[in-house]
Each structure stands twice: as structure tokens, then as C-alpha cells.
Design a protein around this motif. Structure first.
Motif: not given
Length: 152
Positions: A13-33
Motif C-alpha cells: 500500500i506504500g505507493p498508494i499512500v505516497g500517491k495520495c500524499y503527493d496529490k493532496y498534502f504535498a503543497d506546504p502553503n495550502k490551508k486546510w479546513n
């Protein structure tokens, strides 16, 4: 996160977790609600379910997700790291649970179908085939069907 799911299921599952992390959380400037974060986690769970071939994981409760986020995200003002993301996923998967549909199929096919067909045989034609032959034949056919459907 253990990088694999289950003892018999050896899918990484490592590649899926990495892909989803890159897709959603890689941008350090994004403000999350909380709604966006919950949506990203649900999308990740959906991707894991697609990889495993069927629904294996429940979608987490928002309270569980919030607790895991507060527990593992150290710097509240900085972005989520990949390690923190994996720990959050591990906590929510362990808490939400696995549906494990396979055991239901096995119990239904190996025990349920032979019992039901035996009752039907006793009502329709009780003396046509002896039970010593009929029950093992139906059970074998059920196991064959499970193997052809890749359930066992």
C-alpha cells in the motif's frame, strides 16, 4: 504503516499512500479546513479499497480522524509530513476496522449452500440421491465456485 495489508494479502500500500500524499498534502502553503482534510482522507481510503479489489476499509468517523490528526500532527502551523500522514491513516484504519467480506462469502458458500440445497432436495425428491453423495458434491461445487471467483 506496515506497508502491506493482512497476512494473506501481500499487496503493497506504500505507493498508494505516497500517491495520495503527493496529490493532496504535498503543497506546504495550502490551508486546510476539516472538511477538505476529511475529503482527502476519504479519497485515500477509496484508493486503497480500489487497489484491494473491493471494499475493505470503512470510511472513518470525523471524531476519529480529528483525534488521530491532533495526536500525530506535531507542528500545527506547518504542513503535514508523509510520516504523519501514514500514522494518521494507520490509526483511522485500525479504529474504523476492516469489513472482511471474504469470511462471509466462505461461510455462506461452504456451509449455507449445502444446507439449503439439502433442505430443498428433501422437499423435492428425498430419495433421488443419497445424502452421502449429495452433500459432499454440493460442498465441492461451492468450493470450486469460490476458487473460480478468486474468493479463496
Amino acid at each position: 504503516m506496515g506497508q502491506t495489508i493482512g497476512k494473506e494479502e501481500k499487496k503493497d500500500i506504500g505507493p498508494i499512500v505516497g500517491k495520495c500524499y503527493d496529490k493532496y498534502f504535498a503543497d506546504p502553503n495550502k490551508k486546510w479546513n476539516s472538511a477538505e482534510f476529511y475529503h482527502a482522507i476519504c479519497e485515500t481510503v477509496e484508493e486503497l479499497n480500489k487497489m484491494l479489489g473491493s471494499t475493505q476499509f470503512h470510511v472513518p468517523k470525523s471524531s476519529t480522524l480529528e483525534e488521530a490528526y491532533n495526536k500525530h500532527h506535531n507542528g500545527k502551523d506547518k504542513s503535514l509530513t508523509k510520516d504523519e500522514f501514514q500514522k494518521i491513516l494507520q490509526d483511522i484504519i485500525l479504529d474504523s476496522g476492516v469489513t472482511g467480506m471474504g469470511i462471509k462469502d466462505i461461510l455462506l458458500f461452504i456451509f449455507g449452500i449445502p444446507i439449503v440445497t439439502t433442505f430443498i432436495k428433501h422437499k423435492a425428491a428425498p430419495n433421488s440421491i443419497p445424502n452421502d453423495v449429495f452433500i459432499p458434491a454440493v460442498t465441492s461445487a461451492s468450493v470450486f465456485l469460490l476458487s473460480r471467483l478468486n474468493k479463496i
